[in-house]
Design an enzyme around this catalytic site. Structure first.
Site: not given
Ligand SMILES: Cc1cc2nc3c(=O)[nH]c(=O)nc-3n(C[C@H](O)[C@H](O)[C@H](O)COP(=O)(O)OP(=O)(O)OC[C@H]3O[C@@H](n4cnc5c(N)ncnc54)[C@H](O)[C@@H]3O)c2cc1C
Length: 387
Positions: A125, A245
Site C-alpha cells: 500500500t 490471505e
Molecule cells: C492497521 C493496518 C495495517 C495494514 N497493514 C498493511 C501491510 O502490512 N501492508 C500493506 O501493504 N498494507 C497494509 N495496510 C493497508 C490496507 O491494505 C489498506 O488500508 C486497504 O487496502 C485500503 O486502502 P486505503 O487505506 O488506501 O483506502 P482507499 O483505497 O483510499 O479507500 C478508502 C475507502 O474508499 C473505498 N473505496 C475506494 N475505492 C472504491 C471503489 N472503487 N468503490 C467503492 N469503494 C471504494 C474503500 O473501500 C475504503 O473504504 C494496513 C492498513 C491498516 C489500517
C-alpha cells in the site's frame, strides 16, 4: 463453544489453545496499554513451530495446508489474542514458495522454519494510490547487479519486528506497459541491511495496537538476486497469495466472533438487572444468537475456501466471500458483546473494547469490504466494473 465447521482439527486446536492459555487477557492488555509488540507470544508461537506451518518439510517446516494454518490463527484470536502481530509470515509465504527460486528457498526457508529469521512484513500500500495498487509509484531501477528503490509505502506492518520484507515496486513505467498490472516486481528485502541504508521507518500510532509504519525509500539498493520470479510479473504473484490471505483473515475473524459471543453469553447469563439475568430479555439474547448464526455461516465459507485452496482449485470467489462474511460476522458479534456488557464493555479490564478495536480493522484491511463487493460484482456475477 467451538465451531461446528472445523470439528476435524481438535488435536491441533487443543495444542494451540494450550499455548495461548499462557498469554491471557492481562498479557494482551498490558501490550495494548504500553503499545508494545507481543514479543513473548510471537516467540512462543514460533518455537512451537506454528508459524512455519506452511513451510514444506523439505525446508524444515511442518508442510501443513492453509486449512490448518487458518485453524492456528483462529485459535489465537478465539483465545483473546491477536494474530495480527504475526499472521503475515503465513500469508506471504506462498509468494516465496510458488515463485521464489530454489536458491532463495534454500537460503531463507530453513532459517524461517527454525525461528532464526522472521519474514512477516509486506509493503504494497502507498499513501497516494491506496487500493489502486497497479498505480503505485515506488520504483525499482536495475543498475548492474542491483536494483535501486525510491518511493514510499504506508501501513507497512511489523517492519520493526521482521528480518525480511516483501516489496512490490514498479520496474517498468506505467506508460510503457500494455496492461497496468504488468511492469511490477516483487523483491525480498533484507531489513537488517536496509533500515538506515536507504530505507527509513516511521511508526504510525493507530486504533488497535498494530505495529505499522510509513516506509521511505531513498536510493535503497536491493541485490538483483533478491528479485522474486520474473521481473514485471510481480502483481500476478501478489494476487496469487491473496486468496490465502483472505482465508487466514476470515479464520481470525471467526475466532474473534466466537470470543465475542462466548463473552456475551456468559455475561448475559450472569448479570442480573430488574431481578433477572439480562439474557432472558429477547432484546439482549437475540442479537447474540444472530451473531452466532452469522459466525457459523462464515466459518462454513472459510472451510470451503480453504479446502479448495489446498486442493489447488480456483477459490477467488470463496476466499473473498469468506473474508467478507467473517469480517461482518465478527463485527456484528463485537457490537452485540459490547451492548450486552453495557457500561462495563467500555472498561479496559474486560478486554472487549480492545478486541472491538482489533476486529474492526478487518472491514478495511487487508482489503476493504467495498473492494470485495466490487470483485464479486465484476468477476463472479459478471456485472460491469464500477470503477
Ligand atoms: C492497521 C493496518 C495495517 C495494514 N497493514 C498493511 C501491510 O502490512 N501492508 C500493506 O501493504 N498494507 C497494509 N495496510 C493497508 C490496507 O491494505 C489498506 O488500508 C486497504 O487496502 C485500503 O486502502 P486505503 O487505506 O488506501 O483506502 P482507499 O483505497 O483510499 O479507500 C478508502 C475507502 O474508499 C473505498 N473505496 C475506494 N475505492 C472504491 C471503489 N472503487 N468503490 C467503492 N469503494 C471504494 C474503500 O473501500 C475504503 O473504504 C494496513 C492498513 C491498516 C489500517
Amino acid at each position: 463453544m467451538t465451531s461446528t465447521a472445523g470439528g476435524e482439527h481438535q488435536a491441533l486446536r487443543e495444542a494451540v489453545r494450550d499455548l495461548c492459555s499462557r498469554f491471557d487477557g492481562a498479557y494482551w492488555r498490558e501490550c495494548d496499554e504500553k503499545r508494545a509488540y507481543p514479543e513473548a507470544f510471537v516467540l512462543a508461537l514460533t518455537e512451537a513451530g506454528w508459524l512455519s506451518a506452511l513451510i514444506p518439510e523439505a525446508y524444515g517446516g511442518s508442510g501443513l495446508g492453509v486449512t490448518e494454518a487458518s485453524v492456528i490463527l483462529e485459535e489465537v484470536n478465539h483465545s483473546g489474542g491477536n494474530s495480527g502481530a504475526c499472521h503475515a509470515q503465513m500469508y506471504v509465504m506462498g509468494t516465496l514458495l510458488r515463485h521464489g527460486s530454489e536458491a532463495q528457498k534454500r537460503r531463507y526457508l530453513p532459517d524461517i522454519a527454525a525461528g532464526k529469521l522472521r519474514m512477516q512484513s509486506f509493503a504494497v500500500t502507498e499513501p497516494t494510490t491506496g487500493s489502486d495498487t497497479t498505480k503505485l509509484k515506488t520504483v525499482a531501477v536495475r543498475k548492474g547487479d542491483r536494483y535501486v528503490v525510491n518511493g514510499q509505502k504506508v501501513w507497512t506492518s511489523r517492519v520493526q519486528h521482521s528480518d525480511l520484507m516483501l516489496l512490490l515496486a514498479r520496474t517498468t513505467p506505467l506508460d510503457q506497459v500494455k496492461k497496468k498490472s504488468e511492469g511490477l516486481s516483487v523483491f525480498l528485502v533484507d531489513l537488517r541491511a536496509s533500515i538506515g541504508h536507504g530505507m527509513t521507518v516511521q511508526p504510525i500510532r493507530n486504533m488497535p495496537n498494530h505495529e505499522t509504519n510509513e516506509v521511505f525509500f531513498d536510493g535503497l539498493e536491493v541485490p538483483a538476486e533478491n528479485l522474486i520470479g520474473v521481473e514485471g510479473q510481480g502483481f500476478r504473484y501478489i494476487l496469487d497469495g491473496m486468496n490465502a490471505e483472505r482465508i487466514l483473515i476470515a479464520a481470525e475473524c471467526v475466532g474473534d466472533g466466537h470470543w465475542f459471543t462466548e463473552r456475551a453469553v456468559k455475561y448475559a447469563s450472569e448479570r442480573v438487572v430488574f431481578d433477572r439475568p439480562i439474557g432472558r430479555n429477547q432484546g439482549v439474547q437475540f442479537p447474540i444468537a444472530r451473531a452466532h448464526v452469522n459466525v457459523e455461516a462464515a466459518d462454513l465459507m472459510r472451510f470451503k475456501a480453504a479446502h479448495l485452496f489446498d486442493a489447488g482449485q480456483p477459490c477467488g470467489a470463496e476466499a473473498n466471500m469468506a473474508k467478507l462474511l467473517a469480517a461482518d460476522a465478527s463485527w456484528e458479534a463485537a457490537n452485540a458483546c459490547l451492548q450486552t456488557h453495557g457500561g462495563f464493555g467500555f472498561a479496559a479490564e474486560y478486554d472487549i473494547e480492545r478486541k472491538f478495536r482489533e476486529t474492526r480493522l478487518y472491514q478495511v484491511a487487508p482489503i476493504s469490504t467495498n473492494l470485495i463487493l466490487a470483485y464479486i460484482g465484476e468477476h463472479v456475477l459478471g456485472i460491469q466494473r464500477t470503477y
